[in-house]
Enzyme design. Sequence first.
Site, PDB file in Angstrom:
ATOM      1  N   GLU A 148      41.611  -2.692  -7.073  1.00 34.69           N
ATOM      2  CA  GLU A 148      42.451  -1.557  -7.466  1.00 34.69           C
ATOM      3  C   GLU A 148      41.556  -0.337  -7.612  1.00 34.69           C
ATOM      4  O   GLU A 148      40.341  -0.423  -7.456  1.00 34.69           O
ATOM      5  CB  GLU A 148      43.177  -1.878  -8.784  1.00 34.69           C
ATOM      6  CG  GLU A 148      44.164  -3.029  -8.630  1.00 34.69           C
ATOM      7  CD  GLU A 148      44.942  -3.294  -9.893  1.00 34.69           C
ATOM      8  OE1 GLU A 148      45.639  -2.389 -10.355  1.00 34.69           O
ATOM      9  OE2 GLU A 148      44.836  -4.396 -10.433  1.00 34.69           O
ATOM     10  N   HIS A 207      49.825   6.974 -16.083  1.00 33.58           N
ATOM     11  CA  HIS A 207      49.723   6.244 -14.807  1.00 33.58           C
ATOM     12  C   HIS A 207      50.290   7.129 -13.707  1.00 33.58           C
ATOM     13  O   HIS A 207      51.354   7.724 -13.864  1.00 33.58           O
ATOM     14  CB  HIS A 207      50.501   4.924 -14.883  1.00 33.58           C
ATOM     15  CG  HIS A 207      50.120   3.971 -13.791  1.00 33.58           C
ATOM     16  ND1 HIS A 207      50.481   4.165 -12.478  1.00 33.58           N
ATOM     17  CD2 HIS A 207      49.391   2.832 -13.803  1.00 33.58           C
ATOM     18  CE1 HIS A 207      49.986   3.179 -11.743  1.00 33.58           C
ATOM     19  NE2 HIS A 207      49.320   2.351 -12.522  1.00 33.58           N
ATOM     20  N   ARG A 249      42.572   6.760 -12.344  1.00 33.97           N
ATOM     21  CA  ARG A 249      43.959   7.144 -12.629  1.00 33.97           C
ATOM     22  C   ARG A 249      44.141   8.586 -13.098  1.00 33.97           C
ATOM     23  O   ARG A 249      45.082   9.252 -12.689  1.00 33.97           O
ATOM     24  CB  ARG A 249      44.518   6.242 -13.726  1.00 33.97           C
ATOM     25  CG  ARG A 249      44.817   4.897 -13.218  1.00 33.97           C
ATOM     26  CD  ARG A 249      45.305   3.992 -14.292  1.00 33.97           C
ATOM     27  NE  ARG A 249      45.532   2.699 -13.674  1.00 33.97           N
ATOM     28  CZ  ARG A 249      45.893   1.611 -14.324  1.00 33.97           C
ATOM     29  NH1 ARG A 249      46.055   1.643 -15.622  1.00 33.97           N
ATOM     30  NH2 ARG A 249      46.079   0.494 -13.687  1.00 33.97           N
ATOM     31  N   HIS A 265      51.295   5.454 -20.013  1.00 37.11           N
ATOM     32  CA  HIS A 265      51.128   4.047 -19.605  1.00 37.11           C
ATOM     33  C   HIS A 265      50.287   3.236 -20.585  1.00 37.11           C
ATOM     34  O   HIS A 265      50.631   2.111 -20.913  1.00 37.11           O
ATOM     35  CB  HIS A 265      50.474   4.035 -18.221  1.00 37.11           C
ATOM     36  CG  HIS A 265      50.228   2.665 -17.679  1.00 37.11           C
ATOM     37  ND1 HIS A 265      51.244   1.750 -17.470  1.00 37.11           N
ATOM     38  CD2 HIS A 265      49.079   2.047 -17.274  1.00 37.11           C
ATOM     39  CE1 HIS A 265      50.737   0.635 -16.961  1.00 37.11           C
ATOM     40  NE2 HIS A 265      49.434   0.784 -16.850  1.00 37.11           N
ATOM     41  N   ARG A 286      40.696   4.025 -18.707  1.00 40.17           N
ATOM     42  CA  ARG A 286      40.548   2.588 -18.449  1.00 40.17           C
ATOM     43  C   ARG A 286      40.501   2.272 -16.958  1.00 40.17           C
ATOM     44  O   ARG A 286      41.337   2.737 -16.194  1.00 40.17           O
ATOM     45  CB  ARG A 286      41.737   1.863 -19.071  1.00 40.17           C
ATOM     46  CG  ARG A 286      41.903   0.437 -18.661  1.00 40.17           C
ATOM     47  CD  ARG A 286      43.020  -0.197 -19.429  1.00 40.17           C
ATOM     48  NE  ARG A 286      44.333   0.225 -18.983  1.00 40.17           N
ATOM     49  CZ  ARG A 286      45.101  -0.462 -18.157  1.00 40.17           C
ATOM     50  NH1 ARG A 286      44.671  -1.606 -17.658  1.00 40.17           N
ATOM     51  NH2 ARG A 286      46.298  -0.036 -17.824  1.00 40.17           N
TER      52      ARG A 286
HETATM   53  C1  LIG Z   1      54.064  -2.070 -16.632  1.00 41.83           C
HETATM   54  C2  LIG Z   1      52.654  -2.370 -17.046  1.00 41.83           C
HETATM   55  C3  LIG Z   1      51.762  -2.922 -16.131  1.00 41.83           C
HETATM   56  C4  LIG Z   1      50.462  -3.228 -16.511  1.00 41.83           C
HETATM   57  N1  LIG Z   1      49.616  -3.827 -15.608  1.00 41.83           N
HETATM   58  C5  LIG Z   1      48.390  -4.218 -16.018  1.00 41.83           C
HETATM   59  C6  LIG Z   1      47.545  -4.967 -15.160  1.00 41.83           C
HETATM   60  O1  LIG Z   1      47.894  -5.296 -14.043  1.00 41.83           O
HETATM   61  N2  LIG Z   1      46.310  -5.317 -15.630  1.00 41.83           N
HETATM   62  C7  LIG Z   1      45.870  -4.982 -16.875  1.00 41.83           C
HETATM   63  O2  LIG Z   1      44.745  -5.333 -17.245  1.00 41.83           O
HETATM   64  N3  LIG Z   1      46.665  -4.294 -17.712  1.00 41.83           N
HETATM   65  C8  LIG Z   1      47.908  -3.918 -17.319  1.00 41.83           C
HETATM   66  N4  LIG Z   1      48.707  -3.224 -18.185  1.00 41.83           N
HETATM   67  C9  LIG Z   1      48.244  -3.001 -19.560  1.00 41.83           C
HETATM   68  C10 LIG Z   1      48.315  -4.318 -20.309  1.00 41.83           C
HETATM   69  O3  LIG Z   1      49.456  -5.038 -19.889  1.00 41.83           O
HETATM   70  C11 LIG Z   1      48.390  -4.107 -21.807  1.00 41.83           C
HETATM   71  O4  LIG Z   1      47.392  -3.223 -22.225  1.00 41.83           O
HETATM   72  C12 LIG Z   1      48.192  -5.423 -22.530  1.00 41.83           C
HETATM   73  O5  LIG Z   1      49.126  -6.378 -22.053  1.00 41.83           O
HETATM   74  C13 LIG Z   1      48.354  -5.220 -24.031  1.00 41.83           C
HETATM   75  O6  LIG Z   1      48.393  -6.474 -24.634  1.00 41.83           O
HETATM   76  P1  LIG Z   1      48.594  -6.537 -26.197  1.00 41.83           P
HETATM   77  O7  LIG Z   1      48.659  -7.977 -26.527  1.00 41.83           O
HETATM   78  O8  LIG Z   1      47.591  -5.687 -26.854  1.00 41.83           O
HETATM   79  O9  LIG Z   1      50.001  -5.798 -26.449  1.00 41.83           O
HETATM   80  P2  LIG Z   1      51.470  -6.174 -25.933  1.00 41.83           P
HETATM   81  O10 LIG Z   1      51.443  -7.168 -24.856  1.00 41.83           O
HETATM   82  O11 LIG Z   1      52.160  -4.895 -25.658  1.00 41.83           O
HETATM   83  O12 LIG Z   1      52.119  -6.864 -27.216  1.00 41.83           O
HETATM   84  C14 LIG Z   1      52.374  -6.109 -28.374  1.00 41.83           C
HETATM   85  C15 LIG Z   1      53.066  -6.993 -29.374  1.00 41.83           C
HETATM   86  O13 LIG Z   1      53.123  -6.316 -30.619  1.00 41.83           O
HETATM   87  C16 LIG Z   1      54.402  -6.483 -31.177  1.00 41.83           C
HETATM   88  N5  LIG Z   1      54.650  -5.387 -32.112  1.00 41.83           N
HETATM   89  C17 LIG Z   1      54.569  -4.048 -31.921  1.00 41.83           C
HETATM   90  N6  LIG Z   1      54.858  -3.369 -33.041  1.00 41.83           N
HETATM   91  C18 LIG Z   1      55.141  -4.304 -33.985  1.00 41.83           C
HETATM   92  C19 LIG Z   1      55.553  -4.256 -35.355  1.00 41.83           C
HETATM   93  N7  LIG Z   1      55.729  -3.095 -35.993  1.00 41.83           N
HETATM   94  N8  LIG Z   1      55.780  -5.424 -36.002  1.00 41.83           N
HETATM   95  C20 LIG Z   1      55.628  -6.623 -35.372  1.00 41.83           C
HETATM   96  N9  LIG Z   1      55.242  -6.729 -34.094  1.00 41.83           N
HETATM   97  C21 LIG Z   1      55.009  -5.588 -33.403  1.00 41.83           C
HETATM   98  C22 LIG Z   1      55.335  -6.520 -29.986  1.00 41.83           C
HETATM   99  O14 LIG Z   1      56.569  -7.127 -30.309  1.00 41.83           O
HETATM  100  C23 LIG Z   1      54.492  -7.368 -29.034  1.00 41.83           C
HETATM  101  O15 LIG Z   1      54.683  -8.718 -29.322  1.00 41.83           O
HETATM  102  C24 LIG Z   1      50.023  -2.920 -17.824  1.00 41.83           C
HETATM  103  C25 LIG Z   1      50.909  -2.367 -18.736  1.00 41.83           C
HETATM  104  C26 LIG Z   1      52.211  -2.095 -18.360  1.00 41.83           C
HETATM  105  C27 LIG Z   1      53.148  -1.499 -19.364  1.00 41.83           C
END
Ligand SMILES: Cc1cc2nc3c(=O)[nH]c(=O)nc-3n(C[C@H](O)[C@H](O)[C@H](O)COP(=O)(O)OP(=O)(O)OC[C@H]3O[C@@H](n4cnc5c(N)ncnc54)[C@H](O)[C@@H]3O)c2cc1C
Length: 431
Positions: free
Chosen positions: A110, A224, A265, A326, A361
């Site tokens: 990418e 993004h 990006r 994003h 990033r």
């Molecule tokens: C469309 C899209 C495509 C992407 N593609 C890629 C990719 O190909 N490769 C890559 O490396 N990254 C990618 N990213 C970025 C990556 O997906 C995220 O940065 C990563 O998944 C974040 O993981 P996380 O566990 O920190 O948060 P998340 O997976 O967002 O999980 C957050 C959690 O916190 C919980 N939460 C939030 N607020 C509260 C609250 N107040 N109380 C209780 N629970 C709460 C939510 O319910 C959820 O369970 C992408 C992001 C998006 C949006």
Amino acid sequence: MECDILIAGSGIAGLFTALSLRDDLKIVLLSNADLNKCSTYHAQGGITTVLDEEDKLAFFQDTMVAGGHLNNPEIVKLVADEAAKCIDVLINAGVDFTKDSSGNFKYTREAAHSKNRILYCADQTGKEIFSKLLEAVKLKKNIEIIDNAELFDFKVHGDKVLGAYFFKNNKVYDIDSSYTVLCTGGIGGLFKNSTNEKNLKGIGLALALKYGIQLRDVNFIQIHPTAFYEKVEGRRFLISESLRGEGAVLVDKTGERFVDELLPRDIVSKAISDRNRELNTENVYLDISHLDKNYLVTRFPYIYENCLKKGVDITKEKIPVSPCQHYFVGGIAVDENGKTSMDSLFAAGEVACTGLHGRNRLASNSLLEAVVFGKRVAESINSSFRKLNVFRDQSQYVDTDIKKVIMQNWKIAANEILKVREDLKSELLDY
Ligand SMILES: Cc1cc2nc3c(=O)[nH]c(=O)nc-3n(C[C@H](O)[C@H](O)[C@H](O)COP(=O)(O)OP(=O)(O)OC[C@H]3O[C@@H](n4cnc5c(N)ncnc54)[C@H](O)[C@@H]3O)c2cc1C
């Protein structure tokens, strides 16, 4: 309620941390919506890995260049060293990364990666990782998942976080824990246009401000370049960078190419915004229709189907795209073990700022960061765990309108963003 470790957030960071903690610890995992309402579920492109010793240096350089050399070089090296072993954990958990006909992993590329080093599962990498990790977590007797539970405050005693308050089914609950790990993801829910789910409203930012927990690089908010352009409410559909990695070109309304699609990006987003301003347009186009139809449908089935539902056949037509919010590069400042500046509070995943990304990033580095630091948080707790005296004070929120408290949190987070990024004012929702 009571547990040893409270993890807020059940995306990749929360699930990976939970799985890496000792089996004798009682863990509660909270999510503020249905479990798939997280960025992890929507990740398309893939997860970076580091292929071998030689690739460590190339990964280091690519990550530093994309981050404008504002990254913490020690953290970049640490991630390079630990990437492969964390990817092995995912493979052992059953994550079915795409392979060639001989059964070898296929690697894609990418923007701003100097070589093919990204593992992927067609164009739904996040969904596959999320599903396999969730299955593994559900098998663990020591982990309880509570969904649709909005964490809105910490239980703080002295200088320690000893649990949290959450709101579920119109009731307030409080939970005591010896350690708390914030894995609450990004801030996209505060924006009018974002690829994130609406429930991701920056609770980490709001609570950090409330308790004076150290933040880092809050102004680094990633836009993004290529979200599907449409005038509808709700989450914007992402057109993954991997299309550009596989040869998609960006053209303006006259059909002219105007930027090297594989630049980082922030540069591509700016080029698109500049071109839109010059031509008085609201979107440009991403064109991959020159590639073989069968290849496109197999390589990008999810994007193909979703664009088709929106009226665009990517095998024949250009995709209308424009930039949108994003990813939150900054966040709660953590050390190399995911420890925050507050006692017994850790953070991992998008809510945390480790220093890996610098100002921007590198694509596919965030899933990697979440597993490397999820593991480090767990190892740090595993080796030093001691039960802390719990602190019971359920009286704090009696007779309080909790919905107002929650709204206030969103407002605090949105105001902080506004303070450091006035240019995003028109993009933020009004609270
Ligand atoms: C469309 C899209 C495509 C992407 N593609 C890629 C990719 O190909 N490769 C890559 O490396 N990254 C990618 N990213 C970025 C990556 O997906 C995220 O940065 C990563 O998944 C974040 O993981 P996380 O566990 O920190 O948060 P998340 O997976 O967002 O999980 C957050 C959690 O916190 C919980 N939460 C939030 N607020 C509260 C609250 N107040 N109380 C209780 N629970 C709460 C939510 O319910 C959820 O369970 C992408 C992001 C998006 C949006």
